[in-house]
Design a protein around this motif. Structure first.
Motif, mmCIF file in Angstrom:
data_model
loop_
_atom_site.group_PDB
_atom_site.id
_atom_site.type_symbol
_atom_site.label_atom_id
_atom_site.label_comp_id
_atom_site.label_asym_id
_atom_site.label_seq_id
_atom_site.Cartn_x
_atom_site.Cartn_y
_atom_site.Cartn_z
ATOM 1 N N ALA A 1 0.816 -1.211 0.000
ATOM 2 C CA ALA A 1 0.000 0.000 0.000
ATOM 3 C C ALA A 1 0.850 1.262 0.000
ATOM 4 O O ALA A 1 0.507 2.250 -0.658
ATOM 5 C CB ALA A 1 -0.928 0.004 1.213
ATOM 6 N N ALA A 2 1.982 1.238 0.711
ATOM 7 C CA ALA A 2 2.800 2.447 0.866
ATOM 8 C C ALA A 2 3.799 2.660 -0.262
ATOM 9 O O ALA A 2 4.282 3.774 -0.466
ATOM 10 C CB ALA A 2 3.541 2.400 2.201
ATOM 11 N N GLN A 3 4.144 1.592 -0.983
ATOM 12 C CA GLN A 3 5.068 1.689 -2.123
ATOM 13 C C GLN A 3 6.363 2.433 -1.778
ATOM 14 O O GLN A 3 6.718 3.442 -2.400
ATOM 15 C CB GLN A 3 4.366 2.365 -3.301
ATOM 16 N N PRO A 4 7.105 1.959 -0.788
ATOM 17 C CA PRO A 4 8.371 2.617 -0.437
ATOM 18 C C PRO A 4 9.425 2.413 -1.510
ATOM 19 O O PRO A 4 9.378 1.444 -2.281
ATOM 20 C CB PRO A 4 8.769 1.918 0.862
ATOM 21 N N GLU A 5 10.384 3.322 -1.532
ATOM 22 C CA GLU A 5 11.511 3.175 -2.453
ATOM 23 C C GLU A 5 12.449 2.058 -1.997
ATOM 24 O O GLU A 5 13.157 1.452 -2.808
ATOM 25 C CB GLU A 5 12.288 4.487 -2.567
ATOM 26 N N GLN A 6 12.476 1.801 -0.693
ATOM 27 C CA GLN A 6 13.339 0.746 -0.158
ATOM 28 C C GLN A 6 12.590 -0.029 0.919
ATOM 29 O O GLN A 6 11.881 0.549 1.727
ATOM 30 C CB GLN A 6 14.615 1.345 0.440
ATOM 31 N N VAL A 7 12.768 -1.344 0.902
ATOM 32 C CA VAL A 7 12.229 -2.209 1.942
ATOM 33 C C VAL A 7 13.411 -2.907 2.609
ATOM 34 O O VAL A 7 14.236 -3.524 1.927
ATOM 35 C CB VAL A 7 11.257 -3.256 1.381
ATOM 36 N N THR A 8 13.493 -2.793 3.931
ATOM 37 C CA THR A 8 14.554 -3.436 4.683
ATOM 38 C C THR A 8 13.944 -4.548 5.524
ATOM 39 O O THR A 8 13.101 -4.288 6.389
ATOM 40 C CB THR A 8 15.270 -2.430 5.602
ATOM 41 N N LEU A 9 14.338 -5.774 5.245
ATOM 42 C CA LEU A 9 13.773 -6.921 5.943
ATOM 43 C C LEU A 9 14.648 -7.304 7.130
ATOM 44 O O LEU A 9 15.862 -7.469 6.998
ATOM 45 C CB LEU A 9 13.648 -8.101 4.986
ATOM 46 N N VAL A 10 14.018 -7.429 8.292
ATOM 47 C CA VAL A 10 14.722 -7.769 9.530
ATOM 48 C C VAL A 10 14.123 -9.034 10.133
ATOM 49 O O VAL A 10 12.932 -9.301 9.969
ATOM 50 C CB VAL A 10 14.647 -6.611 10.547
ATOM 51 N N PRO A 11 14.930 -9.830 10.857
ATOM 52 C CA PRO A 11 14.441 -11.100 11.411
ATOM 53 C C PRO A 11 13.853 -10.955 12.808
ATOM 54 O O PRO A 11 14.054 -11.803 13.675
ATOM 55 C CB PRO A 11 15.704 -11.961 11.418
ATOM 56 N N ASP A 12 13.128 -9.880 13.068
ATOM 57 C CA ASP A 12 12.631 -9.582 14.409
ATOM 58 C C ASP A 12 11.479 -10.482 14.832
ATOM 59 O O ASP A 12 10.566 -10.760 14.051
ATOM 60 C CB ASP A 12 12.118 -8.139 14.481
ATOM 61 N N ASP A 13 11.492 -10.864 16.090
ATOM 62 C CA ASP A 13 10.309 -11.382 16.741
ATOM 63 C C ASP A 13 9.408 -10.184 17.075
ATOM 64 O O ASP A 13 9.900 -9.112 17.422
ATOM 65 C CB ASP A 13 10.713 -12.092 18.045
ATOM 66 N N PRO A 14 8.080 -10.323 16.967
ATOM 67 C CA PRO A 14 7.194 -9.189 17.249
ATOM 68 C C PRO A 14 7.383 -8.568 18.623
ATOM 69 O O PRO A 14 7.094 -7.378 18.818
ATOM 70 C CB PRO A 14 5.790 -9.801 17.110
ATOM 71 N N GLU A 15 7.878 -9.345 19.599
ATOM 72 C CA GLU A 15 8.013 -8.834 20.962
ATOM 73 C C GLU A 15 9.343 -8.122 21.207
ATOM 74 O O GLU A 15 9.540 -7.542 22.275
ATOM 75 C CB GLU A 15 7.870 -9.987 21.962
ATOM 76 N N GLN A 16 10.256 -8.171 20.258
ATOM 77 C CA GLN A 16 11.540 -7.512 20.468
ATOM 78 C C GLN A 16 11.375 -6.012 20.609
ATOM 79 O O GLN A 16 10.640 -5.389 19.832
ATOM 80 C CB GLN A 16 12.480 -7.784 19.278
ATOM 81 N N PRO A 17 12.066 -5.394 21.575
ATOM 82 C CA PRO A 17 11.979 -3.940 21.704
ATOM 83 C C PRO A 17 12.626 -3.211 20.540
ATOM 84 O O PRO A 17 12.226 -2.111 20.183
ATOM 85 C CB PRO A 17 12.712 -3.646 23.022
ATOM 86 N N THR A 18 13.647 -3.829 19.944
ATOM 87 C CA THR A 18 14.322 -3.230 18.793
ATOM 88 C C THR A 18 15.073 -4.324 18.055
ATOM 89 O O THR A 18 15.261 -5.424 18.582
ATOM 90 C CB THR A 18 15.296 -2.119 19.245
#
Length: 248
Positions: free
Chosen positions: A89-106
């Motif tokens: 929906a947002a069509q960003p110029e860049q997508v950065t994929l991270v291996p985060d668990d949803p509960e991680q603070p960062t």
């Protein structure tokens, strides 16, 4: 060319979310950052919306499109179905994929590219059909076989996790060792044909050494340290300080 600066708006959103009020304005401060010379804006929309809210994304997209068309929108997150829908929906110029668990603070670690190569390749292929540039979050000391696996996904870039380097703000000897790890991984990525971004706990104090070590550094994404400095210097002044630290 020096590394471009993308301002991460999550810390601003977190402060706003402490009250049921519209300030500080995420888009308002994003506008100030871009007007001061930042090259783009970054957000990490988490499932619980504790930082950026899903409703912020179209507003940031409109800000860039209407007022700063040369700037880039970078959206980072774990590639769940809900995240991929937000990206579409947002069509960003860049997508950065991270291996985060949803509960991680960062974000606090990079992908195991070998173990996740096939999954990431499918996601990267899907995302690149939109024309977005893809970056994958990488450990600062990823060995060459991990970099080769990252390349095999079809990604355009990796983003080096600089948290261990940033945590050495009071230990110059340890910082030098962490910088060596980052430089070695960056060299391997560049040799493999991948561009290199970096992000996490970067500051005006530690950016120059990083920029000098990684000559091909394409972009830095900075949120916490930049937002903290903005409390003292204002957003426009802080962006200027960080741009100077990057070498602009």
């Amino acid at each position: 060319m020096p590394a471009k600066l993308s301002v991460n708006l999550n810390a601003i959103a977190m402060l706003r979310n402490r009250r049921d009020l519209p300030w500080p304005s995420v888009t308002g401060l994003g506008r100030i950052a871009l007007a001061a010379g930042a090259h783009g804006l970054t957000v990490h929309p988490r499932p619980d919306q504790r930082h950026i809210r899903f409703a912020d994304l179209p507003e940031i997209r409109a800000l860039i499109d209407d007022e700063f068309p040369a700037a880039e929108f970078n959206i980072e997150g774990y590639p769940s179905g809900d995240f991929l829908a937000l990206v579409a929906a947002a069509q960003p110029e860049q997508v950065t994929l991270v291996p985060d668990d949803p509960e991680q603070p960062t974000s606090d670690h990079g992908w195991d590219f070998v173990a996740n190569r096939d999954m990431l390749k499918a996601i990267v292929t899907r995302l690149k059909k939109s024309g977005a540039r893809i970056s994958l979050f990488s450990d600062p000391d990823a060995p060459e076989e991990q970099i080769a696996a990252a390349k095999a996904t079809g990604t355009d870039r990796i983003e080096l996790y600089t948290g261990p380097y940033g945590s050495c703000h009071d230990d110059s000897g340890r910082a030098a060792k962490e910088l060596e790890k980052l430089g070695k991984t960056a060299d391997a990525a560049l040799a493999a044909g991948l561009a290199v971004n970096a992000g996490h706990d970067l500051t005006v104090a530690n950016l120059p050494a990083l920029a000098k070590k990684i000559r091909g550094l394409a972009e830095v994404s900075i949120g916490h340290g930049l937002t903290a400095d903005a409390l003292e210097y204002g957003m426009a002044g802080t962006v200027g300080r960080f741009l100077k630290a990057c070498g602009w």
